[in-house]
Design a protein around this motif. Structure first.
Motif, mmCIF file in Angstrom:
data_model
loop_
_atom_site.group_PDB
_atom_site.id
_atom_site.type_symbol
_atom_site.label_atom_id
_atom_site.label_comp_id
_atom_site.label_asym_id
_atom_site.label_seq_id
_atom_site.Cartn_x
_atom_site.Cartn_y
_atom_site.Cartn_z
ATOM 1 N N ASP A 29 -10.895 4.102 15.028
ATOM 2 C CA ASP A 29 -10.941 2.646 14.876
ATOM 3 C C ASP A 29 -9.683 2.121 14.178
ATOM 4 O O ASP A 29 -9.355 0.927 14.299
ATOM 5 C CB ASP A 29 -12.172 2.220 14.067
ATOM 6 N N LEU A 30 -9.011 3.001 13.444
ATOM 7 C CA LEU A 30 -7.824 2.571 12.704
ATOM 8 C C LEU A 30 -6.617 2.338 13.611
ATOM 9 O O LEU A 30 -5.661 1.657 13.211
ATOM 10 C CB LEU A 30 -7.450 3.609 11.632
ATOM 11 N N LYS A 31 -6.640 2.899 14.801
ATOM 12 C CA LYS A 31 -5.497 2.745 15.706
ATOM 13 C C LYS A 31 -5.253 1.267 16.017
ATOM 14 O O LYS A 31 -6.170 0.526 16.358
ATOM 15 C CB LYS A 31 -5.732 3.528 16.995
ATOM 16 N N GLY A 32 -3.999 0.854 15.872
ATOM 17 C CA GLY A 32 -3.627 -0.527 16.124
ATOM 18 C C GLY A 32 -3.874 -1.460 14.956
ATOM 19 O O GLY A 32 -3.589 -2.665 15.039
ATOM 20 N N SER A 33 -4.411 -0.922 13.855
ATOM 21 C CA SER A 33 -4.713 -1.766 12.687
ATOM 22 C C SER A 33 -3.549 -1.757 11.695
ATOM 23 O O SER A 33 -2.576 -1.012 11.836
ATOM 24 C CB SER A 33 -5.972 -1.255 11.990
ATOM 25 N N GLN A 64 3.017 5.956 14.062
ATOM 26 C CA GLN A 64 3.043 5.420 15.421
ATOM 27 C C GLN A 64 1.790 4.636 15.812
ATOM 28 O O GLN A 64 1.858 3.668 16.568
ATOM 29 C CB GLN A 64 3.223 6.576 16.428
ATOM 30 N N ASP A 65 0.619 5.078 15.300
ATOM 31 C CA ASP A 65 -0.649 4.522 15.779
ATOM 32 C C ASP A 65 -1.161 3.326 14.994
ATOM 33 O O ASP A 65 -2.162 2.709 15.373
ATOM 34 C CB ASP A 65 -1.732 5.610 15.783
ATOM 35 N N LEU A 66 -0.512 3.006 13.885
ATOM 36 C CA LEU A 66 -0.930 1.854 13.094
ATOM 37 C C LEU A 66 0.259 1.296 12.320
ATOM 38 O O LEU A 66 1.312 1.926 12.237
ATOM 39 C CB LEU A 66 -2.087 2.218 12.156
ATOM 40 N N GLU A 67 0.079 0.129 11.771
ATOM 41 C CA GLU A 67 1.121 -0.450 10.921
ATOM 42 C C GLU A 67 0.855 0.002 9.491
ATOM 43 O O GLU A 67 -0.096 -0.450 8.843
ATOM 44 C CB GLU A 67 1.103 -1.978 11.005
ATOM 45 N N LEU A 68 1.682 0.900 9.009
ATOM 46 C CA LEU A 68 1.491 1.492 7.682
ATOM 47 C C LEU A 68 2.344 0.771 6.647
ATOM 48 O O LEU A 68 3.577 0.736 6.756
ATOM 49 C CB LEU A 68 1.851 2.978 7.728
ATOM 50 N N ILE A 69 1.699 0.209 5.645
ATOM 51 C CA ILE A 69 2.402 -0.494 4.573
ATOM 52 C C ILE A 69 2.424 0.388 3.321
ATOM 53 O O ILE A 69 1.364 0.767 2.807
ATOM 54 C CB ILE A 69 1.717 -1.842 4.251
ATOM 55 N N GLN A 70 3.615 0.728 2.836
ATOM 56 C CA GLN A 70 3.741 1.600 1.662
ATOM 57 C C GLN A 70 4.735 1.073 0.632
ATOM 58 O O GLN A 70 5.160 1.815 -0.243
ATOM 59 C CB GLN A 70 4.186 3.004 2.102
ATOM 60 N N ASN A 71 5.086 -0.174 0.725
ATOM 61 C CA ASN A 71 6.110 -0.723 -0.172
ATOM 62 C C ASN A 71 5.527 -1.565 -1.297
ATOM 63 O O ASN A 71 6.226 -2.343 -1.937
ATOM 64 C CB ASN A 71 7.123 -1.545 0.626
ATOM 65 N N ILE A 72 4.233 -1.411 -1.540
ATOM 66 C CA ILE A 72 3.582 -2.171 -2.615
ATOM 67 C C ILE A 72 3.271 -1.239 -3.776
ATOM 68 O O ILE A 72 2.748 -0.140 -3.586
ATOM 69 C CB ILE A 72 2.281 -2.839 -2.100
ATOM 70 N N ASP A 73 3.606 -1.658 -4.987
ATOM 71 C CA ASP A 73 3.354 -0.839 -6.180
ATOM 72 C C ASP A 73 1.867 -0.517 -6.307
ATOM 73 O O ASP A 73 1.011 -1.345 -5.945
ATOM 74 C CB ASP A 73 3.812 -1.572 -7.445
ATOM 75 N N PHE A 74 1.591 0.657 -6.859
ATOM 76 C CA PHE A 74 0.210 1.127 -7.012
ATOM 77 C C PHE A 74 -0.691 0.082 -7.652
ATOM 78 O O PHE A 74 -1.795 -0.188 -7.165
ATOM 79 C CB PHE A 74 0.210 2.419 -7.849
#
Length: 330
Positions: free
Chosen positions: A129-133, A161-171
């Protein structure tokens, strides 16, 4: 008169004996740096509140250092004698060819502590279900992120590739970012995950800890020189931790919650109970301090999958199980 004199001498002797005995009980001070303040570390707070460290003649000064890098820097610069942090940090230090390696000696948590939270309620969740999210993940290089990506890959999802991964936000800002509308899914620690569920901000739909298996997620460690110089103090510390682990395992979640509530004054007791029960039910709290080789290899596999394993470090190089085994067999 003679009888009173004899009694007086006897009382004086008893007083001196007690006084000398008290003088002989030396207290060892240990500075401990924890990577964050979390219900995930409940057994540590139990050991403090139940006086298990004091019973061993230890005076423990606990400081929260907020982050793996800061915690390890504090340990390496002698700002702390012991660090409670993820085992991956000891591998990073080893890769930098440190003259005084950091040794893992007592495991506290043995699974990942994060949960997958969806913005909308999901009745029949499947990982696909996470694909494309849009997925709001954790900081790159940290254990939560590495475990998160590992679990996604194990379920046939390519995070890049399968989702939009956001990792630039502080913990510290990840929860507020999700609450303000960023992301369809987010990876969160407790108690934030349960708070969001209670407030209707999100819904817990999966556990990364259950999906990834046993790993040395949070471990007490010290510099090799410190263990060599004061192994007795490390043994006493480990013994106190083991007592707390057994106590948490044997007591209802509510009893643990009541005991550790002073460390989470802004969190309601029922919520602490829910979190303790959730972690306990999925086996997140280690029931003994031994970090075994299988767990170590699982950690390396997760780091390798994430492209973050700097070198293959054998279990025997950075893990001391002898102390924990001795304590358990007493």
């Amino acid at each position: 008169m003679k009888k009173l004199k004899v009694i007086g001498i006897a009382l004086l002797t008893l007083f001196l004996t007690v006084a000398l005995s008290a003088c002989g009980q030396q207290t060892t001070k240990l500075k401990v740096a924890e990577v964050t303040r979390s219900i995930f570390y409940a057994p540590q707070y139990v050991a403090l509140e139940k006086g298990f460290f004091e019973d061993e003649g230890l005076e423990v000064e606990l400081t929260t250092t907020w982050g793996g890098d800061k915690t390890m820097t504090t340990l390496l610069s002698d700002g702390a004698d012991i660090a409670l942090v993820g085992s991956e940090t000891s591998i990073y230090v080893k890769a930098r060819e440190a003259n005084d390696p950091v040794i893992n000696f007592a495991q506290l948590t043995q699974t990942d502590g994060t949960f997958l939270v969806a913005r909308e309620e999901v009745t029949d969740f499947k990982w696909e279900d996470l694909k494309g999210s849009t997925f709001l993940g954790q900081r790159k290089g940290g254990m939560p992120q590495m475990v998160g990506e590992y679990v996604l890959k194990q379920n046939g999802i390519d995070p890049q590739q399968d989702l939009e991964l956001i990792q630039n936000i502080d913990f510290a800002n990840i929860p507020s970012a999700f609450a303000s509308g960023t992301g369809d899914y987010v990876q969160l620690f407790e108690p934030t995950a349960s708070i969001f569920e209670k407030e209707g901000v999100g819904h817990i739909i999966a556990s990364f800890g259950e999906e990834s298996g046993h790993v040395p997620y949070t471990v007490f460690m010290a510099k090799a020189s410190m263990i060599d110089e004061d192994e007795e103090a490390i043994k006493k510390f480990t013994r106190a931790v083991y007592k707390a682990q057994k106590w948490v395992e044997e007591q209802p979640a509510e009893e643990t919650a009541k005991l550790i509530q002073p460390y989470f004054e802004d969190t309601e007791l029922d919520l602490i109970t829910t979190v303790v029960d959730r972690y306990k039910s999925q086996g997140s709290f280690a029931t003994d301090p031994i970090l075994d080789e299988e767990e170590w290899n699982n950690l390396k596999a997760i780091m390798d999958e994430a492209g973050e394993l700097p070198e293959d470090v054998p279990h025997a190089d950075l893990v001391n199980t002898e102390i924990a085994e001795e304590i358990i067999n007493e």
